[in-house]
Design an enzyme around this catalytic site. Sequence first.
Site, PDB file in Angstrom:
ATOM      1  N   GLN A 130     -15.095 -77.396  22.755  1.00  0.00           N
ATOM      2  CA  GLN A 130     -14.746 -78.684  22.148  1.00  0.00           C
ATOM      3  C   GLN A 130     -13.235 -78.897  22.029  1.00  0.00           C
ATOM      4  OE1 GLN A 130     -17.796 -78.040  18.828  1.00  0.00           O
ATOM      5  NE2 GLN A 130     -17.934 -80.231  19.146  1.00  0.00           N
ATOM      6  N   ARG A 148     -12.585 -70.653  11.352  1.00  0.00           N
ATOM      7  CA  ARG A 148     -13.744 -70.310  12.178  1.00  0.00           C
ATOM      8  C   ARG A 148     -13.581 -70.959  13.546  1.00  0.00           C
ATOM      9  NH1 ARG A 148     -19.241 -73.138  12.674  1.00  0.00           N
ATOM     10  NH2 ARG A 148     -20.369 -71.646  13.951  1.00  0.00           N
ATOM     11  N   HIS A 203     -20.963 -70.418  20.837  1.00  0.00           N
ATOM     12  CA  HIS A 203     -21.058 -71.826  20.423  1.00  0.00           C
ATOM     13  C   HIS A 203     -21.315 -72.638  21.695  1.00  0.00           C
ATOM     14  CE1 HIS A 203     -19.858 -74.616  16.910  1.00  0.00           C
ATOM     15  NE2 HIS A 203     -20.343 -75.407  17.853  1.00  0.00           N
ATOM     16  N   ASN A 260     -24.106 -69.912  16.977  1.00  0.00           N
ATOM     17  CA  ASN A 260     -24.029 -71.176  16.273  1.00  0.00           C
ATOM     18  C   ASN A 260     -25.255 -72.020  16.604  1.00  0.00           C
ATOM     19  OD1 ASN A 260     -22.477 -73.349  14.780  1.00  0.00           O
ATOM     20  ND2 ASN A 260     -22.923 -74.397  16.716  1.00  0.00           N
ATOM     21  N   GLU A 261     -26.030 -72.350  15.574  1.00  0.00           N
ATOM     22  CA  GLU A 261     -27.109 -73.330  15.689  1.00  0.00           C
ATOM     23  C   GLU A 261     -28.051 -73.090  16.869  1.00  0.00           C
ATOM     24  OE1 GLU A 261     -25.502 -77.301  15.558  1.00  0.00           O
ATOM     25  OE2 GLU A 261     -24.745 -77.063  13.539  1.00  0.00           O
ATOM     26  N   ASN A 293     -24.961 -74.753   8.324  1.00  0.00           N
ATOM     27  CA  ASN A 293     -24.320 -76.024   8.697  1.00  0.00           C
ATOM     28  C   ASN A 293     -25.183 -77.163   8.189  1.00  0.00           C
ATOM     29  OD1 ASN A 293     -22.587 -74.393  10.124  1.00  0.00           O
ATOM     30  ND2 ASN A 293     -23.143 -75.169  12.146  1.00  0.00           N
ATOM     31  N   TYR A 310     -25.228 -81.605   7.806  1.00  0.00           N
ATOM     32  CA  TYR A 310     -24.601 -82.913   8.007  1.00  0.00           C
ATOM     33  C   TYR A 310     -25.377 -84.069   7.373  1.00  0.00           C
ATOM     34  CZ  TYR A 310     -21.369 -80.670  11.186  1.00  0.00           C
ATOM     35  OH  TYR A 310     -20.385 -79.864  11.690  1.00  0.00           O
ATOM     36  N   GLU A 361     -20.227 -75.142   8.504  1.00  0.00           N
ATOM     37  CA  GLU A 361     -19.814 -76.476   8.971  1.00  0.00           C
ATOM     38  C   GLU A 361     -20.344 -77.528   8.016  1.00  0.00           C
ATOM     39  OE1 GLU A 361     -20.926 -77.631  12.966  1.00  0.00           O
ATOM     40  OE2 GLU A 361     -20.366 -75.667  13.751  1.00  0.00           O
ATOM     41  N   TRP A 387     -15.929 -79.031   9.044  1.00  0.00           N
ATOM     42  CA  TRP A 387     -15.926 -79.445  10.454  1.00  0.00           C
ATOM     43  C   TRP A 387     -15.283 -80.827  10.507  1.00  0.00           C
ATOM     44  CZ3 TRP A 387     -16.913 -76.885  14.896  1.00  0.00           C
ATOM     45  CH2 TRP A 387     -16.823 -77.665  16.062  1.00  0.00           C
ATOM     46  N   GLU A 426     -17.048 -84.187  21.174  1.00  0.00           N
ATOM     47  CA  GLU A 426     -18.303 -84.127  20.415  1.00  0.00           C
ATOM     48  C   GLU A 426     -19.516 -84.138  21.365  1.00  0.00           C
ATOM     49  OE1 GLU A 426     -19.263 -83.141  17.513  1.00  0.00           O
ATOM     50  OE2 GLU A 426     -21.292 -83.734  18.052  1.00  0.00           O
ATOM     51  N   TRP A 427     -19.605 -83.097  22.199  1.00  0.00           N
ATOM     52  CA  TRP A 427     -20.760 -82.856  23.060  1.00  0.00           C
ATOM     53  C   TRP A 427     -21.193 -84.128  23.804  1.00  0.00           C
ATOM     54  CZ3 TRP A 427     -20.255 -77.959  23.536  1.00  0.00           C
ATOM     55  CH2 TRP A 427     -19.910 -77.173  22.448  1.00  0.00           C
TER      56      TRP A 427
HETATM   57  C1  FCB Z   1     -22.726 -79.262  15.014  1.00  0.00           C
HETATM   58  C2  FCB Z   1     -22.007 -78.400  16.023  1.00  0.00           C
HETATM   59  C3  FCB Z   1     -20.527 -78.666  16.095  1.00  0.00           C
HETATM   60  C4  FCB Z   1     -20.189 -80.124  15.952  1.00  0.00           C
HETATM   61  C5  FCB Z   1     -20.913 -80.733  14.775  1.00  0.00           C
HETATM   62  C6  FCB Z   1     -20.603 -82.183  14.544  1.00  0.00           C
HETATM   63  O1  FCB Z   1     -24.066 -79.377  15.375  1.00  0.00           O
HETATM   64  O2  FCB Z   1     -22.186 -77.044  15.724  1.00  0.00           O
HETATM   65  O3  FCB Z   1     -20.054 -78.110  17.287  1.00  0.00           O
HETATM   66  O4  FCB Z   1     -20.435 -80.783  17.122  1.00  0.00           O
HETATM   67  O5  FCB Z   1     -22.283 -80.576  14.906  1.00  0.00           O
END
Ligand code: FCB
Length: 457
Positions: A19, A76, A119, A163-164, A292, A294, A363, A410, A417-418
């Site tokens: 990223q 991190r 990641h 990660n995730e 994490n 959101y 995150e 984060w 952003e992917w």
């Molecule tokens: C998470 C990811 C991170 C970032 C956030 C917004 O799922 O781990 O890389 O993209 O979302």
Amino acid sequence: MTVQFPAEFTFGAATASYQIEGAVAEDGRRPSIWDTYSHTPGRVARGENGDVACDHYHRFGEDVALMKQLGLDSYRFSLAWPRIKPDDGPVNAAGLAFYDKLVDELLAAGIEPAATLYHWDLPQTLEDRGGWRERDTAERFAEYAAVAAGHLGDRVKKWITLNEPFCSSILGYADGVHAPGAQEGEGALKAAHHLMLAHGLATQQVRSAVPDAQVGITLNLASVQQVSDSPADAEAARRNLLIGNLIFTDPVLAGTYPDHAREVWAPITDFSFIQDGDLATSHQPLDFLGVNFYFPSRPKAVAHNEPDPAKRVASDLGVESVVHDGEYLTEMGWPVDAGAFTDLLTWLQDAYGDALPPIYITENGIACPDVVREDGSVDDQDRIRYVGDHLKAVKAAMDKGVDIRGYYLWSLMDNFEWARGYQPRFGLVHVDYDTLKRTPKASFDWYRNVSATHEVP
Ligand code: FCB
């Protein structure tokens, strides 16, 4: 109301290699699944990719200086597997040298490095051999982990294996919205299982290379809110909990899979890819769990009207979430509910009790419509509000007895952003993608004050 965190609570910020780094073909780095995916037309918004990203690979000195200015206790970041063991071939000394420089710079600035081993940038050559569908990928990951920890472990003590894994398996192999972009049912469940195995094997490797390491895994967990009393929505909630949480938390924290996994996914797989001893390997003693968070999960029953049977089983693994009319949504389209964060943290405590290690929030953050004013400043009050409310939600969980040791925002800076490309901005630092100039936002000063005083106003 002002909330006070304990003096030993860690305030940090997070990023990930693909990223921010750019320099995708430099010093022996080879392609990962995200290079392939982002260069495939139609996959990433506006056809964007991480070729340059924030150019952190060349600007890490400036970025660490910003972290120092921010007063971070810990940073991190993730190590790029395709820099360190490109193409699953020999170790690439030049790749390791980059992380040497970064880690040395962090330590000189008084910032603790926290390294994530994976990641999402799987070497493309491994995907060509089946990727996470194959157990061999878990073995290759353990080899890479041993190299990375062996090399950096004299200075890096905090290690995160994955990660995730939900995103790597379900978004990547079932929904197809992340690399490698597959839409499979069994393939996604194999990927999830092999990621759990990879976590266990890598944990063993890091521990043997770095006896005083603190090792954990980062999971993005769902705070499941059942949306109605209908049997269909009750079932959607049960599946959301299963796919979003239990197939990861149970192997890692309890060494089991939930009983109803076999029943729910009987049409997709017989689970013969699970071998004796796998769950014991996944279930390693951990020093911490990374969480994490959101947005709240409000699962709704998905209509199964997909004509293609392969895609239909994949959609069985997906989760759709309800959004209320007129509610505030972030730039990602996510609802905001800080109370759901407290609920998730107390759920972990209730579900796993003494088996739950201390937690780090690895995150949490928000993409909001940051407006750059004429003088270049960004007054991101939405971010300040979101982070303040979520920090208070963390403290509320601590007050209910959940052992939480730190919080990584984060993200340090705006980044790739992917599948959404560069449009959603999550940073404390604004990045101008034409000039690559970094400009701290209002939230930067706010967070500096929080980390200095340990107080959230
Ligand atoms: C998470 C990811 C991170 C970032 C956030 C917004 O799922 O781990 O890389 O993209 O979302």
